[in-house]
Design a protein around this motif. Structure first.
Motif, PDB file in Angstrom:
ATOM      1  N   UNK A 158       0.782  -0.495  -0.050  1.00  0.00           N
ATOM      2  CA  UNK A 158      -0.295   0.641  -0.254  1.00  0.00           C
ATOM      3  C   UNK A 158       0.946   1.266  -0.040  1.00  0.00           C
ATOM      4  N   UNK A 159       0.338   2.236  -0.257  1.00  0.00           N
ATOM      5  CA  UNK A 159       0.642   3.903  -0.731  1.00  0.00           C
ATOM      6  C   UNK A 159       0.602   4.197   0.602  1.00  0.00           C
ATOM      7  N   UNK A 160       0.846   3.400   1.462  1.00  0.00           N
ATOM      8  CA  UNK A 160       1.284   4.610   3.225  1.00  0.00           C
ATOM      9  C   UNK A 160       1.909   6.178   3.072  1.00  0.00           C
ATOM     10  N   UNK A 161       1.205   6.615   2.324  1.00  0.00           N
ATOM     11  CA  UNK A 161       0.772   8.188   2.851  1.00  0.00           C
ATOM     12  C   UNK A 161      -0.290   8.804   4.252  1.00  0.00           C
ATOM     13  N   UNK A 162       0.722   9.973   4.352  1.00  0.00           N
ATOM     14  CA  UNK A 162      -0.116  10.449   5.397  1.00  0.00           C
ATOM     15  C   UNK A 162      -1.713  10.388   5.614  1.00  0.00           C
ATOM     16  N   UNK A 163      -1.941  11.229   3.943  1.00  0.00           N
ATOM     17  CA  UNK A 163      -3.140  11.841   3.538  1.00  0.00           C
ATOM     18  C   UNK A 163      -4.116  10.557   3.732  1.00  0.00           C
ATOM     19  N   UNK A 164      -3.345   9.407   2.693  1.00  0.00           N
ATOM     20  CA  UNK A 164      -4.554   8.274   2.034  1.00  0.00           C
ATOM     21  C   UNK A 164      -4.465   7.207   3.672  1.00  0.00           C
ATOM     22  N   UNK A 165      -3.318   7.762   4.980  1.00  0.00           N
ATOM     23  CA  UNK A 165      -4.052   7.062   6.374  1.00  0.00           C
ATOM     24  C   UNK A 165      -5.104   7.546   6.595  1.00  0.00           C
ATOM     25  N   UNK A 166      -4.573   9.021   7.002  1.00  0.00           N
ATOM     26  CA  UNK A 166      -6.345  10.100   7.126  1.00  0.00           C
ATOM     27  C   UNK A 166      -7.470   9.335   6.661  1.00  0.00           C
ATOM     28  N   UNK A 168      -8.391   6.949   5.927  1.00  0.00           N
ATOM     29  CA  UNK A 168      -9.331   5.422   6.050  1.00  0.00           C
ATOM     30  C   UNK A 168      -9.284   4.881   4.574  1.00  0.00           C
ATOM     31  N   UNK A 169      -8.007   5.249   3.759  1.00  0.00           N
ATOM     32  CA  UNK A 169      -8.040   4.557   2.577  1.00  0.00           C
ATOM     33  C   UNK A 169      -8.103   2.967   2.819  1.00  0.00           C
ATOM     34  N   UNK A 170      -7.740   2.312   3.391  1.00  0.00           N
ATOM     35  CA  UNK A 170      -6.965   0.958   4.206  1.00  0.00           C
ATOM     36  C   UNK A 170      -7.743   0.130   5.503  1.00  0.00           C
ATOM     37  N   UNK A 171      -7.678  -1.213   5.023  1.00  0.00           N
ATOM     38  CA  UNK A 171      -8.087  -1.838   6.517  1.00  0.00           C
ATOM     39  C   UNK A 171      -6.969  -2.740   6.931  1.00  0.00           C
ATOM     40  N   UNK A 185      -0.779   0.583   8.290  1.00  0.00           N
ATOM     41  CA  UNK A 185      -2.124   1.486   7.283  1.00  0.00           C
ATOM     42  C   UNK A 185      -3.547   1.975   7.933  1.00  0.00           C
ATOM     43  N   UNK A 186      -4.045   1.666   9.112  1.00  0.00           N
ATOM     44  CA  UNK A 186      -4.886   2.547   9.591  1.00  0.00           C
ATOM     45  C   UNK A 186      -4.394   3.289  11.087  1.00  0.00           C
ATOM     46  N   UNK A 187      -3.162   3.683  11.122  1.00  0.00           N
ATOM     47  CA  UNK A 187      -3.212   4.766  12.079  1.00  0.00           C
ATOM     48  C   UNK A 187      -2.767   4.245  13.713  1.00  0.00           C
ATOM     49  N   UNK A 188      -2.562   3.286  13.517  1.00  0.00           N
ATOM     50  CA  UNK A 188      -1.798   2.194  15.361  1.00  0.00           C
ATOM     51  C   UNK A 188      -0.701   2.335  15.662  1.00  0.00           C
ATOM     52  N   UNK A 189       0.390   2.676  14.788  1.00  0.00           N
ATOM     53  CA  UNK A 189       1.926   2.861  14.450  1.00  0.00           C
ATOM     54  C   UNK A 189       2.095   4.326  14.136  1.00  0.00           C
ATOM     55  N   UNK A 190       2.657   4.911  14.231  1.00  0.00           N
ATOM     56  CA  UNK A 190       3.447   5.839  14.071  1.00  0.00           C
ATOM     57  C   UNK A 190       4.194   5.673  13.084  1.00  0.00           C
ATOM     58  N   UNK A 191       5.036   7.129  12.680  1.00  0.00           N
ATOM     59  CA  UNK A 191       6.413   6.595  11.849  1.00  0.00           C
ATOM     60  C   UNK A 191       7.296   6.917  12.604  1.00  0.00           C
TER      61      UNK A 191
END
Length: 602
Positions: A158-166, A168-171, A185-191
């Motif tokens: 997946x393209x895990x950009x900040x915008x895509x994660x915010x 909610x494009x992924x599961x 991918x769903x924001x449970x781990x910070x960069x």
């Protein structure tokens, strides 16, 4: 108009006295040799010196030169690298041939948000970081397993950009639920947390394992003093993993750092070079290549070729090279060491041992392949001699065994690809034949053998050998005809006296050359079937003798005899028993009968 000889002499006369690379071309315009030189003119002129013509290969090379071209470079080191590249490009006939053509694996840290870590053989110039190359794919697997046990990393693309994660494009996927990923991918781990893990991974891949261990130990103590025992225990387990991995690599003097070790072994036209990479006192890499000599090059020249190839392929930038003898290696800033004693001498000896093991294993593999090829040739010859349609990869041979009609048995041995397959050998008790009738016995065992193979859906042999002449062969053929498989199998008989080979329906035997591989294969089958059958027959006779001796005693039946033999192993051991022991085993009356029998027999 210049003739060819004058043209070459003219070319040589005008060559520059500069370092560079020269190329020889044949009459078809093909590059047949590439060489390097400190002075191109002197080096090329030496090829046309008549004293060199004692070397036949060199004489042939010179006789085929129709044109000479050269490239002038700034230094000897440039000439060395250019020569290596041109040899790879043109693969000239008379240059040293490199037998190693592997593409080595790398470990890639992808240039992307929340980077993935994976193995690859293709290096792409996209900003990703590559570690390696590794000469062992197993080492890559070990490192990646270690990394994944230490740090949960994502494996998705997946393209895990900040915008895509915010947005909610992924599961989250299964990897998160089984604990292999923290689901960035769903924001449970910070960069930031993910990149902190990546820093430690980079240190491990660089070989700075102790630095990672020290950091984890300090953090573990902090967790323990803050009563965060679960976190401390998790770090302790990770430290143990790293310590275990670290202990696997061979330890040498820790002061020996960033050193390349090379050793050589010459066997005929093959020249082997082993390479060891030493970092922070540990051997972290090993690789062996083989060069094929073409012009009787001297060892130092061949080692120079090997060093250049290995260092370029494995991207080594070590500033010190440990070698077994002096080598003219023109790279600037490189220290060449020929050790006489100490740790570096021991490293060189270790490299030499690696080479000897490598060559020994290679010889074993070649011998195995040679034996396999030899067996294949023998089977091809057997197929031709017996006029078969198929290669006899599966052969079976039958033999009867009896003495004056007692305990008739038969054996079947199986050969696969020309070699005995002993786990497939079979023994037969003759069940339907009264008295010494070899023909009827052969008919029975052949029928039983192939009826069973047909019932079980097993493959049939391509060749069946019958130990005996025309009579035994005809009996076996009757069974094959009854099963309707006689046309699927080539069947022959071998008569013992004159080693005559009989075919069904042909009264004239075939005589094979006594030294032929075909006859030797058939004899091997016959002798193996006979040995196996005789052994089985002896076992039967021995069992019959021991059982009958006890059963022949008046008042002792088969059950009593079997009971005693099972417990004491043989009649001889039963003879040693005293009357009290026998009474406890079989009763007073039977014990007395046994004791009287053995006393009378004495």
């Amino acid at each position: 108009m210049l003739n060819e000889s004058d043209f070459i002499n003219e070319k040589v006369a005008t060559l520059p006295n500069k370092p560079g690379v020269y190329q020889y071309f044949d009459k078809n315009g093909e590059v047949i040799y590439v060489g390097k030189a400190k002075n191109i003119k002197k080096r090329v002129s030496s090829y046309f010196n008549k004293s060199h013509y004692e070397n036949h290969r060199l004489y042939v090379l010179v006789s085929r030169i129709h044109d000479i071209q050269y490239i002038v470079v700034e230094s000897e080191s440039d000439a060395l690298l250019l020569e290596n590249n041109l040899i790879k490009k043109y693969q000239p006939r008379y240059n040293v041939q490199l037998k190693d053509d592997k593409t080595f694996p790398w470990i890639c840290i992808k240039n992307e948000p929340f980077p993935r870590v994976f193995s690859t053989r293709n290096v792409v110039n996209d900003g990703s970081v590559y570690y390696g190359p590794y000469t062992s794919a197993n080492m890559v697997r070990v490192l990646l397993d270690l990394v994944r046990q230490l740090y949960p990393l994502r494996t998705c693309n997946y393209n895990l950009t900040k915008e895509n994660i915010e947005k909610g494009k992924f599961k989250e996927c299964l990897e998160y639920h089984i604990g292999n990923c923290k689901a960035p991918c769903i924001g449970l781990q910070s960069e930031e947390d993910y990149n902190h893990s990546m820093e430690n991974i980079r240190r491990i891949l660089k070989g700075d394992i102790q630095e990672v261990i020290n950091y984890m130990k300090n953090l573990m103590e902090e967790y323990a003093s803050g009563y965060k025992f679960e976190e401390a225990q998790s770090l302790k387990e990770k430290i143990q993993l790293l310590e275990k991995y670290k202990s696997r690599s061979t330890v040498v003097n820790p002061r020996i750092d960033n050193v390349d070790v090379f050793s050589t072994l010459e066997k005929g036209k093959s020249f082997y070079i082993n390479y060891l990479k030493v970092t922070s006192g540990r051997i972290v890499q090993s690789h062996t290549i083989e060069l094929k000599k073409k012009l009787d090059e001297d060892p130092a020249e061949l080692l120079q070729v090997g060093i250049t190839e290995i260092r370029e392929k494995l991207q080594s930038h070590s500033k010190e090279l440990v070698v077994p003898y002096a080598v003219d290696y023109p790279m600037k800033g490189i220290k060449m060491t020929v050790p006489k004693k100490g740790d570096k001498k021991r490293l060189l000896e270790l490299s030499e041992r690696n080479l000897k093991y490598y060559h020994f294993e290679k010889e074993k593999r070649n011998e195995k392949i040679s034996r396999k090829f030899s067996k294949s040739k023998e089977l091809e010859q057997l197929k031709s001699d017996l006029r078969m349609q198929q290669l006899p990869g599966h052969i079976e041979c039958f033999d009867n065994s009896n003495i004056q009609g007692s305990n008739p048995v038969a054996s079947c041995v199986v050969f696969r690809n020309g070699k005995p397959s002993k786990n497939e050998y079979r023994q037969f008790n003759i069940q339907t034949v009264e008295g010494p009738d070899d023909y009827a016995s052969m008919r029975e065992v052949v029928f039983r053998r192939y009826r069973r193979l047909l019932n079980e859906g097993e493959e049939l042999p391509q060749l069946v050998v019958i130990d005996g002449g025309k009579g035994q062969l005809s009996a076996a053929l009757e069974s094959l005809q009854e099963l309707d498989i006689h046309k699927q199998i080539t069947t022959i008989g071998i008569a013992k006296k004159l080693e005559e080979i009989y075919f069904p329906g042909d009264p004239v035997p075939l005589y094979l050359d006594k030294n032929s591989s075909s006859l030797k294969t058939i004899q091997h089958l016959r002798d193996e079937a006979h040995r196996f059958g005789v052994r089985f027959h002896r076992q039967k006779r021995s069992q019959s003798f021991t059982s009958n001796e006890l059963e022949n005693i008046e008042g002792i039946g088969p059950k009593t005899a079997q009971k005693l033999l099972e417990k004491y192993g043989s009649t001889a051991e039963v003879k040693k028993l005293d009357s009290e022991t026998l009474e406890q085993e079989v009763g007073k009356a039977k014990a007395k009968a046994i004791m009287n029998h053995f006393a009378t027999a004495k």
